[in-house]
Design a protein around this motif. Structure first.
Motif, PDB file in Angstrom:
ATOM      1  N   PRO A   1      78.577  39.951  36.377  1.00  0.00           N
ATOM      2  CA  PRO A   1      78.504  38.521  37.248  1.00  0.00           C
ATOM      3  C   PRO A   1      79.555  37.897  37.189  1.00  0.00           C
ATOM      4  N   GLU A   2      80.324  37.629  35.902  1.00  0.00           N
ATOM      5  CA  GLU A   2      81.145  36.606  35.942  1.00  0.00           C
ATOM      6  C   GLU A   2      82.423  36.954  36.859  1.00  0.00           C
ATOM      7  N   ARG A   3      82.669  38.114  36.864  1.00  0.00           N
ATOM      8  CA  ARG A   3      83.623  38.747  37.915  1.00  0.00           C
ATOM      9  C   ARG A   3      83.317  38.456  39.447  1.00  0.00           C
ATOM     10  N   GLN A   4      82.072  38.718  39.719  1.00  0.00           N
ATOM     11  CA  GLN A   4      81.595  38.261  40.932  1.00  0.00           C
ATOM     12  C   GLN A   4      81.678  36.899  41.152  1.00  0.00           C
ATOM     13  N   GLN A   5      81.475  35.943  40.210  1.00  0.00           N
ATOM     14  CA  GLN A   5      81.607  34.692  40.361  1.00  0.00           C
ATOM     15  C   GLN A   5      82.955  34.261  40.601  1.00  0.00           C
ATOM     16  N   ALA A   6      83.980  34.841  39.988  1.00  0.00           N
ATOM     17  CA  ALA A   6      85.472  34.429  40.058  1.00  0.00           C
ATOM     18  C   ALA A   6      85.723  34.433  41.696  1.00  0.00           C
ATOM     19  N   LEU A   7      85.287  35.759  42.211  1.00  0.00           N
ATOM     20  CA  LEU A   7      85.490  36.219  43.631  1.00  0.00           C
ATOM     21  C   LEU A   7      85.012  35.095  44.424  1.00  0.00           C
ATOM     22  N   LEU A   8      83.942  34.631  44.287  1.00  0.00           N
ATOM     23  CA  LEU A   8      83.113  33.725  45.144  1.00  0.00           C
ATOM     24  C   LEU A   8      84.163  32.194  45.014  1.00  0.00           C
ATOM     25  N   GLU A   9      84.605  32.207  43.809  1.00  0.00           N
ATOM     26  CA  GLU A   9      85.362  30.910  43.772  1.00  0.00           C
ATOM     27  C   GLU A   9      86.709  30.765  44.182  1.00  0.00           C
TER      28      GLU A   9
ATOM     29  N   CYS B   1      76.558  27.394  37.200  1.00  0.00           N
ATOM     30  CA  CYS B   1      78.038  27.272  37.350  1.00  0.00           C
ATOM     31  C   CYS B   1      78.114  26.311  38.485  1.00  0.00           C
ATOM     32  N   GLU B   2      79.335  25.644  38.619  1.00  0.00           N
ATOM     33  CA  GLU B   2      79.710  24.447  39.429  1.00  0.00           C
ATOM     34  C   GLU B   2      79.877  25.059  40.952  1.00  0.00           C
ATOM     35  N   ILE B   3      80.244  26.321  40.985  1.00  0.00           N
ATOM     36  CA  ILE B   3      80.386  26.765  42.494  1.00  0.00           C
ATOM     37  C   ILE B   3      79.196  27.767  42.878  1.00  0.00           C
ATOM     38  N   GLY B   4      78.545  27.727  43.804  1.00  0.00           N
ATOM     39  CA  GLY B   4      77.488  28.372  44.292  1.00  0.00           C
ATOM     40  C   GLY B   4      77.287  28.730  45.782  1.00  0.00           C
ATOM     41  N   CYS B   5      76.327  29.115  46.237  1.00  0.00           N
ATOM     42  CA  CYS B   5      76.200  29.413  47.659  1.00  0.00           C
ATOM     43  C   CYS B   5      74.927  29.021  48.368  1.00  0.00           C
ATOM     44  N   THR B   6      74.921  28.162  49.425  1.00  0.00           N
ATOM     45  CA  THR B   6      73.608  27.636  49.918  1.00  0.00           C
ATOM     46  C   THR B   6      72.819  29.166  50.464  1.00  0.00           C
ATOM     47  N   ALA B   7      71.569  28.936  50.606  1.00  0.00           N
ATOM     48  CA  ALA B   7      70.797  30.086  51.132  1.00  0.00           C
ATOM     49  C   ALA B   7      69.640  29.421  52.051  1.00  0.00           C
ATOM     50  N   ARG B   8      69.282  30.260  52.889  1.00  0.00           N
ATOM     51  CA  ARG B   8      68.251  29.984  53.774  1.00  0.00           C
ATOM     52  C   ARG B   8      67.060  31.188  53.471  1.00  0.00           C
ATOM     53  N   ILE B   9      65.978  30.856  53.761  1.00  0.00           N
ATOM     54  CA  ILE B   9      65.035  31.863  53.451  1.00  0.00           C
ATOM     55  C   ILE B   9      64.910  32.643  54.750  1.00  0.00           C
ATOM     56  N   ALA B  10      65.201  34.036  54.834  1.00  0.00           N
ATOM     57  CA  ALA B  10      65.336  34.821  56.057  1.00  0.00           C
ATOM     58  C   ALA B  10      63.860  35.521  56.110  1.00  0.00           C
TER      59      ALA B  10
ATOM     60  N   VAL C   1      71.932  28.979  45.395  1.00  0.00           N
ATOM     61  CA  VAL C   1      71.912  29.703  44.530  1.00  0.00           C
ATOM     62  C   VAL C   1      73.280  29.733  43.541  1.00  0.00           C
ATOM     63  N   ALA C   2      73.101  29.571  42.150  1.00  0.00           N
ATOM     64  CA  ALA C   2      74.176  29.249  41.279  1.00  0.00           C
ATOM     65  C   ALA C   2      74.077  30.387  40.337  1.00  0.00           C
ATOM     66  N   LEU C   3      74.946  30.998  39.839  1.00  0.00           N
ATOM     67  CA  LEU C   3      75.147  31.864  38.649  1.00  0.00           C
ATOM     68  C   LEU C   3      74.938  31.144  37.431  1.00  0.00           C
ATOM     69  N   ILE C   4      73.894  31.705  36.543  1.00  0.00           N
ATOM     70  CA  ILE C   4      73.592  30.773  35.132  1.00  0.00           C
ATOM     71  C   ILE C   4      74.838  30.875  34.284  1.00  0.00           C
ATOM     72  N   ARG C   5      75.242  29.731  33.853  1.00  0.00           N
ATOM     73  CA  ARG C   5      76.422  29.549  32.924  1.00  0.00           C
ATOM     74  C   ARG C   5      75.971  29.766  31.666  1.00  0.00           C
ATOM     75  N   ALA C   6      74.682  29.118  31.255  1.00  0.00           N
ATOM     76  CA  ALA C   6      74.135  29.133  30.048  1.00  0.00           C
ATOM     77  C   ALA C   6      72.560  28.920  30.255  1.00  0.00           C
ATOM     78  N   GLY C   7      71.816  29.818  29.456  1.00  0.00           N
ATOM     79  CA  GLY C   7      70.312  29.698  29.449  1.00  0.00           C
ATOM     80  C   GLY C   7      69.875  30.927  30.305  1.00  0.00           C
TER      81      GLY C   7
END
Length: 196
Positions: free
Chosen positions: A167-175, A63-72, A47-53
């Motif tokens: 979301p952009e600030r949430q993304q900055a926290l992930l990074e 975005c270049e940084i994201g998080c892997t996810a598993r289907i729970a 899962v990665a935040l949309i940078r454009a589109g």
């Protein structure tokens, strides 16, 4: 040692954190096929935040940084529709990506090594108390179990999920690479919200 994976990428208008829970309705054929493959192979997706589109239609630029996810959890309420709960696992950095003919983005990613467990510092103990109150108010089912209110990263990520920040600030926290940096950034965001 760096771990690399090839995974499908799901660009979204939201940020997923490690241990976080993300409910999704999946109906676009490329993501329905992705979901079927992940369930069949017990495989992760990114899962990665949309940078454009946008989320729907032409492939978005993630975005270049994201998080892997598993289907729970998953259900098929009707043919061609999945409702799932994805659980965040590990931050990653996209090294290379390509778009398949069906519009699905597939990427080579480097997983970020998990930080060493970092106790919640005494100075930030009020953040743990605030999170506990939010868990009680919003319902424990909205938060991953077991609760780790003494873990700096767990507290920072859970607060980042529920704070009304863009979301952009949430993304900055992930990074941010360090749990204490992340916790300090969440504390600053809270202070700014209080000051407005």
């Amino acid at each position: 040692m760096t771990t690399t994976l090839q995974i499908p990428i799901f660009p979204l208008g939201t940020v997923l954190y490690p241990d976080g829970r993300l409910p999704l309705r999946i109906f676009e054929p490329r993501y329905v096929d992705m979901t079927k493959a992940c369930l069949r192979d017990d495989a992760p997706f990114g899962v990665a935040l949309i940078r454009a589109g946008f989320e729907v239609g032409r492939p978005a630029i993630p975005c270049e940084i994201g998080c892997t996810a598993r289907i729970a959890e998953w259900q098929v309420p009707s043919p061609g529709l999945f409702t799932i709960v994805a659980q965040g696992v590990s931050p990653f950095r996209i090294v290379d990506r390509r778009t398949q003919q069906d519009g699905l983005i597939v990427a080579d990613v480097e997983l970020r090594d998990p930080p060493a467990p970092t106790p919640l510092p005494k100075a930030q103990a009020p953040l743990g108390s605030l999170l506990l109150k939010l868990i009680e108010d919003l319902g424990a089912e909205r938060f991953p179990q077991p609760q780790r209110l003494d873990d700096a990263d767990w507290v920072a990520y859970r607060l980042a999920e529920v704070l009304p920040i863009v979301p952009e600030r949430q993304q900055a926290l992930l990074e941010l690479p360090d749990p204490l940096q992340r916790l300090a950034a969440v504390e600053r965001a809270l202070q700014e919200l209080r000051d407005t």
